[in-house]
Design a protein around this motif. Structure first.
Motif, PDB file in Angstrom:
ATOM      1  N   ASP A  72     129.155 -10.631  89.330  1.00 44.06           N
ATOM      2  CA  ASP A  72     127.789 -10.191  88.822  1.00 44.06           C
ATOM      3  C   ASP A  72     127.841  -9.640  87.642  1.00 44.06           C
ATOM      4  N   PRO A  73     127.102  -9.743  86.667  1.00 45.46           N
ATOM      5  CA  PRO A  73     126.978  -9.114  85.410  1.00 45.46           C
ATOM      6  C   PRO A  73     126.769  -7.701  85.489  1.00 45.46           C
ATOM      7  N   ALA A  74     126.356  -7.242  86.677  1.00 40.84           N
ATOM      8  CA  ALA A  74     125.999  -5.725  86.843  1.00 40.84           C
ATOM      9  C   ALA A  74     127.323  -5.116  87.060  1.00 40.84           C
ATOM     10  N   ASP A  75     128.529  -5.754  87.591  1.00 40.37           N
ATOM     11  CA  ASP A  75     129.801  -5.221  87.836  1.00 40.37           C
ATOM     12  C   ASP A  75     130.485  -5.005  86.474  1.00 40.37           C
ATOM     13  N   ALA A  76     130.100  -4.101  85.620  1.00 40.94           N
ATOM     14  CA  ALA A  76     130.457  -3.827  84.286  1.00 40.94           C
ATOM     15  C   ALA A  76     131.943  -2.941  84.115  1.00 40.94           C
ATOM     16  N   GLY A  77     132.197  -2.116  85.122  1.00 31.37           N
ATOM     17  CA  GLY A  77     133.469  -1.487  84.835  1.00 31.37           C
ATOM     18  C   GLY A  77     134.196  -0.833  86.191  1.00 31.37           C
ATOM     19  N   PRO A  78     134.943   0.246  85.759  1.00 22.35           N
ATOM     20  CA  PRO A  78     136.027   0.432  86.968  1.00 22.35           C
ATOM     21  C   PRO A  78     134.860   1.335  87.749  1.00 22.35           C
ATOM     22  N   VAL A  79     135.411   1.310  88.952  1.00 22.50           N
ATOM     23  CA  VAL A  79     134.656   2.285  90.075  1.00 22.50           C
ATOM     24  C   VAL A  79     135.974   3.186  90.849  1.00 22.50           C
ATOM     25  N   VAL A  80     135.501   4.397  90.707  1.00 23.03           N
ATOM     26  CA  VAL A  80     136.476   5.477  91.303  1.00 23.03           C
ATOM     27  C   VAL A  80     136.050   5.567  92.677  1.00 23.03           C
ATOM     28  N   ASN A  81     136.914   5.472  93.544  1.00 23.58           N
ATOM     29  CA  ASN A  81     136.561   5.531  95.178  1.00 23.58           C
ATOM     30  C   ASN A  81     137.345   6.941  95.682  1.00 23.58           C
ATOM     31  N   ILE A  82     136.371   7.549  96.607  1.00 20.33           N
ATOM     32  CA  ILE A  82     136.665   8.764  97.246  1.00 20.33           C
ATOM     33  C   ILE A  82     136.912   8.618  98.587  1.00 20.33           C
ATOM     34  N   HIS A  83     137.945   9.032  99.135  1.00 18.78           N
ATOM     35  CA  HIS A  83     138.116   8.740 100.672  1.00 18.78           C
ATOM     36  C   HIS A  83     137.448   9.943 101.378  1.00 18.78           C
ATOM     37  N   VAL A  84     136.695   9.643 102.360  1.00 17.97           N
ATOM     38  CA  VAL A  84     135.772  10.380 103.111  1.00 17.97           C
ATOM     39  C   VAL A  84     135.988  10.371 104.470  1.00 17.97           C
ATOM     40  N   ALA A  85     135.692  11.397 105.342  1.00 18.78           N
ATOM     41  CA  ALA A  85     135.560  11.278 106.760  1.00 18.78           C
ATOM     42  C   ALA A  85     134.687  10.375 107.491  1.00 18.78           C
ATOM     43  N   ASP A  86     133.181  10.440 106.924  1.00 21.34           N
ATOM     44  CA  ASP A  86     132.260   9.876 107.375  1.00 21.34           C
ATOM     45  C   ASP A  86     131.455   9.255 106.143  1.00 21.34           C
ATOM     46  N   VAL A  87     131.329   7.819 105.895  1.00 19.20           N
ATOM     47  CA  VAL A  87     130.630   7.349 104.907  1.00 19.20           C
ATOM     48  C   VAL A  87     128.970   7.545 104.774  1.00 19.20           C
ATOM     49  N   ASP A  88     128.465   7.411 106.108  1.00 14.66           N
ATOM     50  CA  ASP A  88     126.942   7.632 106.421  1.00 14.66           C
ATOM     51  C   ASP A  88     126.764   9.154 105.900  1.00 14.66           C
ATOM     52  N   ALA A  89     127.517   9.948 106.391  1.00 16.12           N
ATOM     53  CA  ALA A  89     127.193  11.316 106.049  1.00 16.12           C
ATOM     54  C   ALA A  89     127.139  11.472 104.784  1.00 16.12           C
ATOM     55  N   VAL A  90     128.028  11.126 103.950  1.00 14.89           N
ATOM     56  CA  VAL A  90     128.248  11.238 102.431  1.00 14.89           C
ATOM     57  C   VAL A  90     127.007  10.724 101.968  1.00 14.89           C
ATOM     58  N   LEU A  91     126.713   9.451 102.223  1.00 17.61           N
ATOM     59  CA  LEU A  91     125.351   8.838 101.742  1.00 17.61           C
ATOM     60  C   LEU A  91     124.268   9.614 101.801  1.00 17.61           C
ATOM     61  N   GLN A  92     124.103  10.294 103.020  1.00 21.45           N
ATOM     62  CA  GLN A  92     122.856  11.210 103.161  1.00 21.45           C
ATOM     63  C   GLN A  92     122.903  12.421 102.244  1.00 21.45           C
ATOM     64  N   GLN A  93     124.131  12.708 102.001  1.00 22.26           N
ATOM     65  CA  GLN A  93     124.214  13.901 100.980  1.00 22.26           C
ATOM     66  C   GLN A  93     123.780  13.612  99.786  1.00 22.26           C
ATOM     67  N   VAL A  94     124.283  12.300  99.294  1.00 21.33           N
ATOM     68  CA  VAL A  94     124.077  11.797  98.025  1.00 21.33           C
ATOM     69  C   VAL A  94     122.706  11.712  97.587  1.00 21.33           C
ATOM     70  N   VAL A  95     121.863  11.363  98.688  1.00 21.04           N
ATOM     71  CA  VAL A  95     120.499  10.902  98.483  1.00 21.04           C
ATOM     72  C   VAL A  95     120.045  12.462  98.523  1.00 21.04           C
ATOM     73  N   ALA A  96     120.285  13.349  99.374  1.00 19.94           N
ATOM     74  CA  ALA A  96     119.764  14.748  99.228  1.00 19.94           C
ATOM     75  C   ALA A  96     120.003  15.470  98.079  1.00 19.94           C
ATOM     76  N   ALA A  97     121.081  15.095  97.417  1.00 19.06           N
ATOM     77  CA  ALA A  97     121.277  15.930  96.016  1.00 19.06           C
ATOM     78  C   ALA A  97     120.922  15.133  94.982  1.00 19.06           C
ATOM     79  N   GLY A  98     120.115  14.047  95.176  1.00 20.79           N
ATOM     80  CA  GLY A  98     119.320  13.336  93.788  1.00 20.79           C
ATOM     81  C   GLY A  98     120.126  11.991  93.423  1.00 20.79           C
ATOM     82  N   GLY A  99     121.215  11.592  94.035  1.00 21.53           N
ATOM     83  CA  GLY A  99     121.570  10.313  93.857  1.00 21.53           C
ATOM     84  C   GLY A  99     120.991   9.395  94.635  1.00 21.53           C
ATOM     85  N   GLN A 100     121.540   7.984  94.508  1.00 26.13           N
ATOM     86  CA  GLN A 100     121.038   7.052  95.482  1.00 26.13           C
ATOM     87  C   GLN A 100     122.133   6.014  95.889  1.00 26.13           C
TER      88      GLN A 100
END
Length: 136
Positions: A72-100
């Motif tokens: 995909d042309p949008a796949d433009a660069g490197p992605v740093v990955n973070i190991h977490v205990a609960d992916v869904d919980a972190v995504l909820q925190q991302v949205v709550a903090a203003g991310g998407q």
């Protein structure tokens, strides 16, 4: 360090897109001396420092990664990955903090992972993952 001992919330993997996987793998072998064993069924390569049988770095400061075919042309660069205990919980925190959420949690049974992509408040795309397979 085994995969069960991975430190939660630690940067522990990176991915880079490539148009020509063989050329990119050769570049990193030549310049940095990284090992580039094949990874997965799609022709991707791992980029590794010294690692144990689970692919975890055995040297302080070592972070492994991988090259994947850019699809995909949008796949433009490197992605740093973070190991977490609960992916869904972190995504909820991302949205709550203003991310998407860029890509919701996806199961990768081939590698026993749950993973997702998110954008921070500055538009930087990062990944989160949980090793050990599907979450409840």
């Amino acid at each position: 360090m085994t995969s069960d001992q991975t430190i939660p919330s630690a940067v522990s993997w990176f991915e880079m897109p490539a148009d020509d996987l063989d050329r990119a793998a050769g570049f990193y072998r030549s310049v940095f001396g990284w090992r580039t064993p094949p990874m997965g069924a799609d022709g991707a390569y791992a980029l590794t420092v010294a690692a144990d049988e689970h692919g975890n770095p055995t040297e302080v400061g070592g972070i492994n990664g991988g090259l994947h075919r850019r699809t995909d042309p949008a796949d433009a660069g490197p992605v740093v990955n973070i190991h977490v205990a609960d992916v869904d919980a972190v995504l909820q925190q991302v949205v709550a903090a203003g991310g998407q959420v860029v890509r919701p949690r996806t199961e990768v049974p081939e590698f026993g992972l749950s993973m997702a992509l998110f954008a921070d408040t500055e538009g930087n795309v990062l990944g989160v993952y949980r090793s050990g397979g599907a979450e409840d």
